[in-house]
Each structure stands twice: as structure tokens, then as C-alpha cells.
Design a protein around this motif. Structure first.
Motif, PDB file in Angstrom:
ATOM      1  N   ASP A   1      49.363  -4.507  26.168  1.00  0.00           N
ATOM      2  CA  ASP A   1      48.117  -3.854  25.751  1.00  0.00           C
ATOM      3  C   ASP A   1      47.369  -3.174  26.892  1.00  0.00           C
ATOM      4  O   ASP A   1      46.893  -2.051  26.759  1.00  0.00           O
ATOM      5  N   TRP A   2      47.290  -3.831  28.042  1.00  0.00           N
ATOM      6  CA  TRP A   2      46.482  -3.250  29.138  1.00  0.00           C
ATOM      7  C   TRP A   2      47.129  -1.981  29.709  1.00  0.00           C
ATOM      8  O   TRP A   2      46.425  -1.077  30.150  1.00  0.00           O
ATOM      9  N   GLN A   3      48.469  -1.901  29.664  1.00  0.00           N
ATOM     10  CA  GLN A   3      49.131  -0.685  30.167  1.00  0.00           C
ATOM     11  C   GLN A   3      48.945   0.461  29.172  1.00  0.00           C
ATOM     12  O   GLN A   3      48.719   1.612  29.558  1.00  0.00           O
TER      13      GLN A   3
ATOM     14  N   TYR B   1      37.639   4.518  37.860  1.00  0.00           N
ATOM     15  CA  TYR B   1      37.980   3.499  38.855  1.00  0.00           C
ATOM     16  C   TYR B   1      37.955   2.068  38.329  1.00  0.00           C
ATOM     17  O   TYR B   1      37.360   1.762  37.310  1.00  0.00           O
ATOM     18  N   ASN B   2      38.642   1.208  39.090  1.00  0.00           N
ATOM     19  CA  ASN B   2      38.377  -0.223  39.062  1.00  0.00           C
ATOM     20  C   ASN B   2      38.451  -0.702  40.503  1.00  0.00           C
ATOM     21  O   ASN B   2      39.044  -0.032  41.353  1.00  0.00           O
ATOM     22  N   SER B   3      37.799  -1.798  40.770  1.00  0.00           N
ATOM     23  CA  SER B   3      37.803  -2.335  42.123  1.00  0.00           C
ATOM     24  C   SER B   3      38.149  -3.809  42.030  1.00  0.00           C
ATOM     25  O   SER B   3      37.598  -4.524  41.185  1.00  0.00           O
TER      26      SER B   3
ATOM     27  N   ASP C   1      46.798   3.347  40.901  1.00  0.00           N
ATOM     28  CA  ASP C   1      47.486   3.591  42.179  1.00  0.00           C
ATOM     29  C   ASP C   1      48.067   2.339  42.830  1.00  0.00           C
ATOM     30  O   ASP C   1      48.657   2.424  43.919  1.00  0.00           O
ATOM     31  N   TRP C   2      47.991   1.189  42.133  1.00  0.00           N
ATOM     32  CA  TRP C   2      48.781   0.048  42.610  1.00  0.00           C
ATOM     33  C   TRP C   2      50.282   0.358  42.479  1.00  0.00           C
ATOM     34  O   TRP C   2      51.085  -0.243  43.180  1.00  0.00           O
ATOM     35  N   ALA C   3      50.648   1.326  41.607  1.00  0.00           N
ATOM     36  CA  ALA C   3      52.054   1.745  41.517  1.00  0.00           C
ATOM     37  C   ALA C   3      52.533   2.261  42.874  1.00  0.00           C
ATOM     38  O   ALA C   3      53.689   2.058  43.260  1.00  0.00           O
TER      39      ALA C   3
ATOM     40  N   SER D   1      38.271 -15.946  43.562  1.00  0.00           N
ATOM     41  CA  SER D   1      39.204 -15.431  42.567  1.00  0.00           C
ATOM     42  C   SER D   1      39.116 -13.916  42.543  1.00  0.00           C
ATOM     43  O   SER D   1      38.019 -13.345  42.595  1.00  0.00           O
ATOM     44  N   GLN D   2      40.276 -13.276  42.440  1.00  0.00           N
ATOM     45  CA  GLN D   2      40.311 -11.842  42.152  1.00  0.00           C
ATOM     46  C   GLN D   2      39.626 -11.649  40.800  1.00  0.00           C
ATOM     47  O   GLN D   2      39.836 -12.428  39.871  1.00  0.00           O
ATOM     48  N   MET D   3      38.804 -10.629  40.687  1.00  0.00           N
ATOM     49  CA  MET D   3      38.105 -10.365  39.421  1.00  0.00           C
ATOM     50  C   MET D   3      37.795  -8.884  39.297  1.00  0.00           C
ATOM     51  O   MET D   3      37.695  -8.191  40.301  1.00  0.00           O
TER      52      MET D   3
ATOM     53  N   HIS E   1      44.670 -15.181  41.873  1.00  0.00           N
ATOM     54  CA  HIS E   1      44.859 -13.732  41.797  1.00  0.00           C
ATOM     55  C   HIS E   1      46.058 -13.406  40.921  1.00  0.00           C
ATOM     56  O   HIS E   1      46.820 -14.301  40.547  1.00  0.00           O
ATOM     57  N   TRP E   2      46.221 -12.109  40.601  1.00  0.00           N
ATOM     58  CA  TRP E   2      47.397 -11.706  39.819  1.00  0.00           C
ATOM     59  C   TRP E   2      48.270 -10.710  40.585  1.00  0.00           C
ATOM     60  O   TRP E   2      48.938  -9.874  40.001  1.00  0.00           O
ATOM     61  N   TRP E   3      48.281 -10.864  41.896  1.00  0.00           N
ATOM     62  CA  TRP E   3      49.079  -9.957  42.718  1.00  0.00           C
ATOM     63  C   TRP E   3      50.469 -10.541  42.979  1.00  0.00           C
ATOM     64  O   TRP E   3      50.736 -11.087  44.052  1.00  0.00           O
TER      65      TRP E   3
ATOM     66  N   ALA F   1      39.646   0.346  30.377  1.00  0.00           N
ATOM     67  CA  ALA F   1      40.853  -0.491  30.322  1.00  0.00           C
ATOM     68  C   ALA F   1      40.846  -1.543  31.419  1.00  0.00           C
ATOM     69  O   ALA F   1      41.394  -2.631  31.250  1.00  0.00           O
ATOM     70  N   GLN F   2      40.210  -1.227  32.545  1.00  0.00           N
ATOM     71  CA  GLN F   2      40.283  -2.103  33.715  1.00  0.00           C
ATOM     72  C   GLN F   2      38.957  -2.794  34.041  1.00  0.00           C
ATOM     73  O   GLN F   2      38.638  -3.020  35.215  1.00  0.00           O
ATOM     74  N   GLY F   3      38.190  -3.115  33.019  1.00  0.00           N
ATOM     75  CA  GLY F   3      37.057  -4.021  33.221  1.00  0.00           C
ATOM     76  C   GLY F   3      35.815  -3.441  33.859  1.00  0.00           C
ATOM     77  O   GLY F   3      34.896  -4.182  34.202  1.00  0.00           O
TER      78      GLY F   3
ATOM     79  N   VAL G   1      39.208   0.220  46.079  1.00  0.00           N
ATOM     80  CA  VAL G   1      38.911   1.012  44.883  1.00  0.00           C
ATOM     81  C   VAL G   1      40.237   1.576  44.374  1.00  0.00           C
ATOM     82  O   VAL G   1      40.919   2.315  45.090  1.00  0.00           O
ATOM     83  N   HIS G   2      40.608   1.191  43.168  1.00  0.00           N
ATOM     84  CA  HIS G   2      41.775   1.763  42.516  1.00  0.00           C
ATOM     85  C   HIS G   2      41.276   2.780  41.502  1.00  0.00           C
ATOM     86  O   HIS G   2      40.110   2.758  41.102  1.00  0.00           O
ATOM     87  N   SER G   3      42.178   3.655  41.025  1.00  0.00           N
ATOM     88  CA  SER G   3      41.808   4.447  39.862  1.00  0.00           C
ATOM     89  C   SER G   3      43.000   4.574  38.936  1.00  0.00           C
ATOM     90  O   SER G   3      44.153   4.467  39.371  1.00  0.00           O
TER      91      SER G   3
HETATM   92  C1  GAL Z   1      44.842  -4.432  38.262  1.00  0.00           C
HETATM   93  C2  GAL Z   1      44.367  -4.674  39.660  1.00  0.00           C
HETATM   94  C3  GAL Z   1      45.287  -4.067  40.650  1.00  0.00           C
HETATM   95  C4  GAL Z   1      46.741  -4.332  40.333  1.00  0.00           C
HETATM   96  C5  GAL Z   1      47.057  -4.286  38.846  1.00  0.00           C
HETATM   97  C6  GAL Z   1      48.448  -4.776  38.442  1.00  0.00           C
HETATM   98  O1  GAL Z   1      44.004  -5.053  37.350  1.00  0.00           O
HETATM   99  O2  GAL Z   1      43.094  -4.121  39.835  1.00  0.00           O
HETATM  100  O3  GAL Z   1      44.959  -4.516  41.935  1.00  0.00           O
HETATM  101  O4  GAL Z   1      47.085  -5.489  40.909  1.00  0.00           O
HETATM  102  O5  GAL Z   1      46.128  -4.959  38.089  1.00  0.00           O
HETATM  103  O6  GAL Z   1      48.646  -6.113  38.753  1.00  0.00           O
END
Ligand code: GAL
Length: 426
Positions: free
Chosen positions: A196-198, A306-308, A275-277, A95-97, A40-42, A383-385, A148-150
Motif C-alpha cells: 500500500d505505501w509504495q 518531502y518526508n524527513s 530518493d532512498w532508492a 525511534s525513527q519516525m 528503525h526500518w532501515w 503517503a509518507q506521514g 530530507v527525502h522526497s
Molecule cells: C521511508 C523512510 C526512508 C526509507 C524508506 C524505505 O519511510 O523515510 O528513509 O527508509 O522508508 O524503507
């Protein structure tokens, strides 16, 4: 650690675990491994705190946790590390995906079949169809949606807002006026991490605000060429360029959670981020309404891009199935869905979890999702897959990054390159 170093560390770790005691290989037949291995990337404070809810719930059932963390939002670095592991035959339990990545691994036949568990747990009814599109492949459950994030949110420091006399910006122009006020007051207006992703999340929001939800869907979900090359897309790039005037000189390469920390500390007015912020504010014991404010990105109210986060379950050996089943079942349980998402800043992946216990931003997230789904304004973030397959997302990230950093000089050139890069990638 730079992103690159983290990536190397992740790959090294992945390679090192190849030699580990025959996960899924030896015929120690039915002796069950009481451990899950999780990629994961947490890695931020808020993310780690949320993940602990799942770890602890598994520990209570006697399952250990072997962590494979690879930092970097959007998971590009994590996906590179995962690729190396899978190529070496060293599958993690899960794996987180994000979205389309799950479908790729499913198509390659690398994922487990959780359909029986899904049936006995009633996931079909509890998890909304747009998420099932990515967790079910060829009629089989292959992944569990965690949340579910957005991406169309802004996070503001309340004390700074009070100091500058700011009010909620409802349009893009209001937003510019608010950022100007902060600038005049000597506060960094916009906290951004120049990765880039931000930058692409910022652009996702600018496009949604500039063109509206129908335009966003046509351009970034349907990949309609005319929309990609349109004047609206050009105007979106112009608007993105306007925002660059409000970031501080050290924005390049900054991690997203450090940008959040700037807002938490009052060194900056606002961050545009998923909203992970909120997880970072929560982790710093900050309360919405008192310490910080959460609004939808100006001009995007009513839409949820959204992304999940999914836990894709790998086709591990028989000795690892019990632990995998426990991970899947625990993650999707109502208690963990509430406990995890309250801390993470996201909305539960199940629609039957009460919003009790969520703070005001969490409650708004849950209500917004419900309304946007009913109105047809719930759609995947490019941006978020969740807008298009990974190659297209990467092409998009690249063009936005080049434009934001001046390698692509005009909006005209940006739309031409965007349309071409996406066409080549699809
Ligand atoms: C996103 C993920 C979120 C958050 C963020 C920053 O891709 O969906 O859960 O962790 O990355 O790490």
C-alpha cells in the motif's frame, strides 16, 4: 520474510527486551549506560550502509548500539512494534519516525526535552522551519531530523534507456509513451512493489503531476473536501489506472528495494520511488549518468513532496541520557549529516552542509529543495506521514491500494471513498 512475519519478529523482539536489565527503571542512579537502543526500518543494503555511519561515529565515542529493526517503508510495522514497547514501559533510546507520529508521541508526554542541546548546537538556525514544525513540540525539541527525502522521483536504467532510444519524459503523457517503448522492447516498464505505501507514493506523484502543487497542497495537506472529490482527483485515479498496465505480473507484495534491484539489473526500465532508492544504486556501486538516471516524476519539476526521517528521543531514565545526548548530537553534526546522506540518497536536514561529495542526483536534490522552498513548493507527502496525521494517511493508503488492486472499480467510486475515509479519520 513477509512483511507480516517481520512485524511479528519486531514485536517479539520488542517484547523480549522488556525483560532486559531495567533500562531506565532501576536507580543504578548515575552509572551511565553506554549504549543506545534504536528502533528503525532501515533494513535494505543501502539503508544499513547509511545507518552504519551513525553507528560508527557513536562507537568512536565509546557508545554501543542495540538494534531494533522492523522492515517496511513508511514505518507502519515499526510503529506497531514501538507501540507495544512503549505500552510495556520499555522505551527505546530513540525511534525513527515520520512527521505527525512524532507529534503524537510528544503530545502523549513520551519524548525527552533536548532544548538545551539544541540551543548549544544552534539547531534553530541550521534546520529549516518546516522540519522544526515536527521536531519541536510545545516549544521543546523532542526529535532530531536526520535528512530530507522526497517522493517525486523516477529512477531509470541507463542502458535500457539507450537501448529503447528513450529521452527524459517531461509530462505524464511522455511518461506513458516511454513506458510503451519499454514494453515493445520486451522489458518490464515499471518496477513496482505492490504494497500500500509504495502504491500511495506512486499516487502522490500522479496527483502532483495531474493537479500541480497548489492542488496537491489543498487536497493532501489541507484535506479540502471539494479537492478530494474533484474532477482533477478523478483524473488522477484514471492516470494511476493507466500505469497499472506497465507493471509485471509478480508485483504484489514485492519489497521496494527488490523493485529497485530490477532497475539496477536492467530487468525493468524505471521505478517511481523516494530518493532512498538512490541508496540502493549507490550501494551497488552504480553511478548516475552512467548506470542510472534520476529525474523528477514527469510534470512535477519544481516541486518537492518531502518526508524527513526523525529520530524521536524518548524520555528515558537518567542513566541513559548521556548516550541519548551523544546520539542526538552526533546525528546532527555536519560530518555525519554529509556522510550519512551521501549514502542514504537524501538531502541533509541542515542547510549549512556543503553539497561537495554528493553525486549528481544528490546535488540535484539539494538544489531542488532550496528552489522549491524559496518558491513555496516544498510540502509534505501524504503517503509518507507529512501531509496529515497517521489515521488519515492510513485511510489514504487503504483507498489507493483497493483501487490499484481492483476492489474499488471506478475513479468515481475512488474519490467518493477517499473523501469519506479521510473525513472519518480526521
Ligand atoms: C521511508 C523512510 C526512508 C526509507 C524508506 C524505505 O519511510 O523515510 O528513509 O527508509 O522508508 O524503507
Amino acid at each position: 520474510m513477509t512483511l507480516h512475519m517481520k512485524l511479528i519478529a519486531g514485536v517479539a523482539l520488542a517484547a523480549a527486551s522488556v525483560g532486559l536489565a531495567g533500562f531506565g527503571t532501576v536507580g543504578a542512579a548515575q552509572a551511565q549506560t553506554k549504549e543506545v537502543q534504536m528502533l528503525h526500518w532501515w533494513t535494505s543494503g543501502g539503508e544499513a550502509a547509511a545507518l552504519k555511519v551513525i553507528k560508527d561515529a557513536l562507537a568512536k565515542q565509546g557508545y554501543g548500539w542495540k538494534d531494533v529493526p522492523v522492515a517496511g517503508g513508511g514505518g507502519n510495522a515499526a510503529m506497531t512494534a514501538l507501540k507495544a514497547m512503549v505500552a510495556a514501559g520499555n522505551y527505546p533510546t530513540a525511534s525513527q519516525m515520520l512527521g505527525y507520529n512524532v507529534l503524537d508521541y510528544a503530545q502523549a508526554g513520551k519524548l525527552a526535552d533536548l532544548t538545551e542541546l539544541a540551543k548549544s548546537e544552534g539547531w534553530d538556525k541550521a534546520i529549516p522551519a518546516p522540519l522544526q514544525k515536527f521536531s519541536v513540540y510545545d516549544g521543546k525539541w523532542v526529535a532530531v531530523p536526520v535528512n530530507v527525502h522526497s517522493v517525486n522521483w523516477v529512477w531509470l536504467n541507463k542502458a535500457v534507456m539507450d537501448k529503447i532510444g528513450g529521452t527524459e519524459p517531461k509530462t505524464f503523457d511522455d511518461f506513458l509513451a516511454l513506458l510503451d517503448k519499454a514494453k515493445k522492447a520486451g522489458v518490464t516498464p515499471l518496477a513496482l512493489g505492490g504494497q500500500d505505501w509504495q502504491e500511495a507514493i506512486l499516487f502522490d506523484d500522479v496527483v502532483l503531476s495531474t493537479g500541480g502543487p497548489e492542488f496537491y497542497k489543498k487536497a493532501f495537506n489541507d484535506l479540502d473536501e471539494a479537492s478530494l472529490k474533484s474532477d482533477t482527483m478523478k483524473k488522477s485515479f484514471d492516470n494511476l489506472a493507466k500505469l497499472k498496465a506497465y507493471v509485471d505480473p509478480n508485483f504484489s507484495g514485492r519489497d521496494w528495494n527488490l523493485a529497485t534491484a530490477m532497475v539496477i539489473k536492467g530487468d525493468a526500465l524505471v521505478q517511481v520511488m523516494g530518493d532512498w532508492a538512490k541508496g540502493e544504486f549507490h550501494n551497488a556501486n552504480k553511478a548516475p549518468g552512467t548506470d542510472f538516471l534520476c529525474y523528477r516524476f514527469p510534470g512535477t519539476d519544481g516541486s518537492v513532496a518531502y518526508n524527513s526521517d526523525m529520530f524521536a528521543m524518548f524520555d528515558v531514565g537518567a542513566d541513559r541520557k548521556d548516550a541519548q545526548t551523544a546520539l542526538a548530537k552526533t546525528t546532527e553534526s555536519k560530518d555525519v549529516q554529509a556522510g550519512f546522506n551521501i549514502i542514504k540518497g537524501s538531502v541533509p536536514a541542515r542547510t549549512d552542509v556543503s553539497d561537495e561529495g554528493f553525486d549528481a542526483c544528490g546535488k540535484k536534490g539539494i538544489a531542488d529543495l532550496k528552489k522549491a522552498s524559496a518558491d513555496g513548493n516544498f510540502f509534505g507527502s501524504l503517503a509518507q506521514g507529512y501531509g496529515a496525521p497517521p489515521a488519515v494517511t492510513n485511510a489514504y493508503l487503504d483507498v489507493v491500494d483497493k483501487f490499484f488492486n481492483g476492489q474499488i472499480k471506478t475513479s468515481d467510486e475512488a474519490v467518493t471513498q477517499l473523501a469519506r475515509a479521510i473525513d472519518d479519520a480526521k
